[in-house]
Write an enzyme that holds these catalytic residues in place. Sequence first.
Site, PDB file in Angstrom:
ATOM      1  CB  CYS A  53      -0.990  -0.002   1.164  1.00  0.00           C
ATOM      2  SG  CYS A  53      -0.239  -0.019   2.802  1.00  0.00           S
ATOM      3  CG  HIS A  92      -4.432  -0.512   4.101  1.00  0.00           C
ATOM      4  ND1 HIS A  92      -3.599  -1.259   3.301  1.00  0.00           N
ATOM      5  CD2 HIS A  92      -5.506  -0.208   3.334  1.00  0.00           C
ATOM      6  CE1 HIS A  92      -4.157  -1.408   2.103  1.00  0.00           C
ATOM      7  NE2 HIS A  92      -5.309  -0.768   2.099  1.00  0.00           N
ATOM      8  CG  HIS A 111      -6.898   0.154  -1.115  1.00  0.00           C
ATOM      9  ND1 HIS A 111      -6.895  -0.882  -0.212  1.00  0.00           N
ATOM     10  CD2 HIS A 111      -8.098   0.058  -1.763  1.00  0.00           C
ATOM     11  CE1 HIS A 111      -8.032  -1.554  -0.279  1.00  0.00           C
ATOM     12  NE2 HIS A 111      -8.772  -1.010  -1.215  1.00  0.00           N
TER      13      HIS A 111
END
Length: 201
Positions: free
Chosen positions: A109, A160, A172
């Site tokens: 990510c 994240h 993402h």
Amino acid sequence: MIIYFKNFLLFLILSLIMTGCSLKNSDNSSLSSQNGEYIFQSASLENTIKQRDMKFKKYKEIMKSNKSLDSLSYQNERIDLDLDLFDFYSEWEGVEYKLGGDSKSGIDCSGFIQKAFKEKFNLSMPRTALLQSQVGKEIDKSQLLSGDLVFFKTGDDINHVGIYLEDGLFVHASTKIGVTISELSNSYFSKSYWKAQRIID
């Protein structure tokens, strides 16, 4: 599609082994892939994306009209930014998740964020989600605009990050699906949402 970011300062890229980007639980992303075709798990998401694609078509037509960039409003600049992000997503859609990865053979990510900002806006970003969460200025969730970063926690760690698009969507690198688009209203992301940072004013 040109956006000017003169004299914009960011943190230096720090070299760290771990990216702090792993989601330990299933992220229940809003899109799933089957035989290369995406299946929408939410009818509202499918409708939203169809509407967004129509907007992109309209915006591209506007941008081809040779209007001076000086005449564009702030909103139109955000449209440019949205288009840049959508183009970047189109290039990376479906690339699998790989912790520490930063290529089309696998990316995590924070690596995806770093690539997007470097390739589309020529801005250097730190390598980890933790350091990325310290760049720019924090904004309220209700103020989200295209290009803002959204961060999530599943415990004590920031693990994240994604890039907000519009209409409650963000792009993402999902641990389950790879590079995809999800909804902030998804129960998993809604529960683990931590904060947002504005990098581009």
